[in-house]
Design a protein around this motif. Structure first.
Motif, mmCIF file in Angstrom:
data_model
loop_
_atom_site.group_PDB
_atom_site.id
_atom_site.type_symbol
_atom_site.label_atom_id
_atom_site.label_comp_id
_atom_site.label_asym_id
_atom_site.label_seq_id
_atom_site.Cartn_x
_atom_site.Cartn_y
_atom_site.Cartn_z
ATOM 1 N N ARG A 272 0.792 -1.235 0.000
ATOM 2 C CA ARG A 272 0.000 0.000 0.000
ATOM 3 C C ARG A 272 0.821 1.280 0.000
ATOM 4 O O ARG A 272 0.247 2.357 -0.112
ATOM 5 C CB ARG A 272 -0.936 0.001 1.217
ATOM 6 N N ILE A 273 2.125 1.187 0.143
ATOM 7 C CA ILE A 273 2.948 2.394 0.195
ATOM 8 C C ILE A 273 3.897 2.358 -0.998
ATOM 9 O O ILE A 273 4.820 1.539 -1.046
ATOM 10 C CB ILE A 273 3.722 2.494 1.516
ATOM 11 N N ALA A 274 3.696 3.257 -1.934
ATOM 12 C CA ALA A 274 4.468 3.224 -3.175
ATOM 13 C C ALA A 274 5.817 3.914 -3.055
ATOM 14 O O ALA A 274 6.738 3.597 -3.815
ATOM 15 C CB ALA A 274 3.662 3.867 -4.309
ATOM 16 N N HIS A 275 5.963 4.849 -2.151
ATOM 17 C CA HIS A 275 7.234 5.566 -2.022
ATOM 18 C C HIS A 275 8.163 4.784 -1.099
ATOM 19 O O HIS A 275 7.804 4.454 0.037
ATOM 20 C CB HIS A 275 6.992 6.963 -1.453
ATOM 21 N N ALA A 279 7.637 3.959 2.908
ATOM 22 C CA ALA A 279 7.402 2.565 3.304
ATOM 23 C C ALA A 279 8.392 2.126 4.377
ATOM 24 O O ALA A 279 8.015 1.492 5.368
ATOM 25 C CB ALA A 279 7.501 1.655 2.080
ATOM 26 N N ALA A 280 9.669 2.465 4.197
ATOM 27 C CA ALA A 280 10.669 2.103 5.193
ATOM 28 C C ALA A 280 10.399 2.816 6.518
ATOM 29 O O ALA A 280 10.586 2.240 7.604
ATOM 30 C CB ALA A 280 12.067 2.440 4.684
ATOM 31 N N ALA A 281 9.953 4.064 6.452
ATOM 32 C CA ALA A 281 9.664 4.814 7.675
ATOM 33 C C ALA A 281 8.523 4.176 8.461
ATOM 34 O O ALA A 281 8.600 4.038 9.686
ATOM 35 C CB ALA A 281 9.335 6.263 7.331
ATOM 36 N N VAL A 282 7.481 3.763 7.758
ATOM 37 C CA VAL A 282 6.362 3.112 8.450
ATOM 38 C C VAL A 282 6.810 1.782 9.042
ATOM 39 O O VAL A 282 6.404 1.411 10.151
ATOM 40 C CB VAL A 282 5.174 2.924 7.488
#
Length: 386
Positions: A272-275, A279-282
């Motif tokens: 669900r996270i394209a950037h 994505a790594a931060a989440v």
């Protein structure tokens, strides 16, 4: 054609990777581009090309969005083919999706981090000349194999590019099948135990369970200037859902086999996270509970400074996210490769502007994650001195 880039900058100058290409920038050592022509527009050609999609082998088939001419659209199609979803049309899009250069940097970062070695592009006759140049620039940077499936005559823009690069031509369905069946050995460097191509449902079902992030650590502390205007109002949870009903996630784990909760959340993040940086931060928030304002101060181990906020042995599902975030940061020109990590900034993996922190907050919500409630310490009366 895009004009040739100016003379190379000095080694100590940080420059972004630009998705531009011109004939004199072609590396003759790259695998030749394969052109599959289907003069009669037979459905079997597209069916064969789409059936070649096999992420475990590092091969991705892409069906471009019909009649999409904006420069960022083909990059978005590649990102979606990699299993990453951009926000639905009714959502406020992240800033980078409207920028062609940023979108292509995101596509390159995922391509390299996920070990992709072969793109198969269907309906390539519909791709604009600008799209083709960006695609060839991606090929030059990642050194992938590139197969283009064209129905009907070869467009002039594509013919011009093919005249300047090494390529081969296949004009039969059997030849196309043989070509697309040559990749039989896995080329992806992603651990086999975690298939990033196993997607979570998107958009999220209304009744999907929510997970509570681990408690916020005290360190590292966010700098005062980093907290100005960077906090968003808490997201409104659906009726009947409160942080107290969310499932608590365990703290950072180094188990080779993640818990069911972590596996579920990992699939959501990968889907669900394209950037890559977001994505790594989440993912780091899931594992360690860091607040968004702490992310820019988090450090990772380096040879010179092994003690850091995050250990080196993170769960395997996080590694491709970290790699993609690092590659994207390099493409942004933020890393000096001639300096040690603690001096070049690579020991701090997240560089988030204020608007990007909002994007990370939205990405956190997209994965159905809620922050742990703040627990105040009990007030203990001080003992009076005798």
């Amino acid at each position: 054609m895009t004009p040739t880039s100016p003379a190379a900058a000095p080694a100590d100058t940080l420059t972004k990777w630009q998705p531009t290409w011109s004939p004199d920038q072609t590396d003759p050592g790259l695998p030749p581009i394969t052109l599959i022509t289907d003069p009669h527009d037979q459905a079997a050609y597209i069916t064969t090309a789409l059936a070649a999609h096999n992420p475990a082998l590092g091969r991705i088939a892409v069906h471009p969005t019909p009649l999409a001419t904006a420069p960022a659209y083909l990059a978005h199609d590649l990102i979606r083919a990699l299993g990453k979803h951009l926000p639905p049309p009714d959502a406020d899009p992240p800033w980078w999706t409207g920028n062609a250069d940023e979108s292509w940097r995101v596509a390159v970062a995922w391509t390299k981090a996920l070990g992709i070695s072969h793109y198969v592009i269907c309906r390539a006759h519909r791709i604009t000349g600008r799209h083709l140049e960006h695609l060839v620039a991606l090929r030059e940077h990642t050194r992938i194999r590139l197969t283009l499936v064209v129905s009907g005559p070869t467009p002039a823009a594509l013919a011009t590019i093919l005249n300047t690069v090494s390529h081969r031509h296949i004009g039969t369905l059997e030849g196309a099948r043989r070509h697309l069946e040559t990749d039989q050995q896995p080329t992806s460097t992603i651990p086999a135990r975690y298939g990033w191509w196993h997607p979570a449902p998107f958009p999220a079902p209304h009744d999907e369970p929510r997970y509570e992030l681990p408690p916020r650590p005290r360190h590292p502390a966010a700098r005062p200037r980093d907290t100005v205007n960077s906090r968003r109002a808490p997201a409104q949870l659906p009726a009947g859902c409160t942080p107290s009903t969310a499932i608590a996630l365990p703290a950072l784990t180094h188990s080779e086999h993640p818990s069911t909760c972590h596996e579920t959340v990992a699939q959501r993040i990968h889907s669900r996270i394209a950037h890559p940086v977001h994505a790594a931060a989440v993912a780091i928030r899931v594992l360690a509970g860091y607040d968004i304002d702490q992310l820019s101060q988090i450090t990772i181990p380096t040879p010179q400074r092994p003690r850091a906020d995050l250990p080196a042995d993170l769960p395997e599902w996080v590694l491709p996210l970290q790699d993609a975030a690092r590659i994207y940061t390099e493409l942004q020109g933020h890393i000096r490769t001639d300096l040690p990590a603690h001096l070049s900034g690579t020991h701090k993996p997240f560089r988030l502007a204020t608007w990007e922190r909002d994007d990370v907050a939205r990405a956190t919500e997209t994965c159905r994650l809620v922050e742990a409630p703040t627990r105040k310490r009990p007030n203990t009366p001080r003992k009076s001195r005798p």
